[in-house]
Design a protein around this motif. Sequence first.
Motif: not given
Length: 404
Positions: A49-54
């Motif tokens: 999820x962090x990669x997606x938001x980044x």
Amino acid sequence: MKYRALFTLPVIVSALGFFVDVYDLLIFSIVRVPSLQSLGYSEAEVSKIGTFIFNCQQAGLLVGGILWGIWGDKRGRLSVLFGSIITYSLANIACGFVEDPNLYALLRFVAGVGLSGEIGAAMTLVTEIVPKEIRSLGPTLVAGIGYLGAGAAYLTQEWFTWRTAYMVGGGMGLLLLLLRISVFESGLFLQLKETKVSRGNYLYFFRSWPRLVKYFRCVLIGVPTWFVVGILGTFGNEFGKALGIEEGISPGKCVMFIYFGLTAGDFFSGPLSHWLQSRRKAILFLLFIGAIFVGVYLYGGAKSANMLYVICFLAGICTGYIGLYLMMVAELYGTNLRATATTSVPSVVRGMAIPMTLAFQGLKPSFGALGGAALLGVLCYGLALIAIYKTDETFGRNLDFVEE
């Protein structure tokens, strides 16, 4: 007397603006893990999820860089600064209230759109108002002070909750807006405004092969900066595990030390360029040494968290050519396209973090975190070295010209 130009209000306010810009740009990388964990996600989910938001934030930077760049040449450098500050400040304050990852991603996209205007417009303005004899020192002073925003972001997150950290960043942006009111517009732009020359035509960069190559060389020179920050820093916890470091590695601390290095590097790169009488030689030197430190980071045998943080700092020093690099981009283009180029190029560079993170995630299953990052690093630094070698020298160039 001429050095007084480095301490005029536009330069000081641009430096403070870049400080806030860096704070708000990096705050997600720093609070990525604690913010998503507080929303109830596991370690594996945090990574995905962090990669997606980044990537949503980086996509916003890409879109905004093009839009603000065009606006800066059509309406003026100051109008971009006002619009971008309002956009990213309000988006960051809103991030302090999120409960849903999709809304989180949307707000980071909006913040990215806003953040993309600050650096290019500020660097264009400073490059145009500082005398060419000491021009090397203006943008590097702005960048050197600005990168301290990373340390402020990390310390704010250490002292307060991640929600408060977002609100502090947004609040600083709104306070900065008050200082911007006193800043004056670039004289070169005001002169251009009285002519009928076409301004802010983004398609100009793509209308011939030489123009396209020139533009993408500018992009490639900046890509290693986001490899170091977006891969080595943001995923520092994964590299720590791959290196067998028993202590937990904080990605936020990795990013902070990289940006402390960037601060030192930018204060060094400007005088280096001034001494060498060359932009190209200074950037070429820093890129070459930076590639060596990337190898040390991945395969130097770091055995402790502190050792890895020191390497992050040293890699950051060698990546601290951003102010010099953006000044070179501004010098490469005429006044009618200078803001468009100087704002869009770093935003495209930031947008390149999307394919880089996707490539890193794709390479990990086959090559591991270290091997995947190494392959990506060879590509990024190899292309950057070729690009700067092929780019025209701009040291001492008269900026009173337009693109036909």
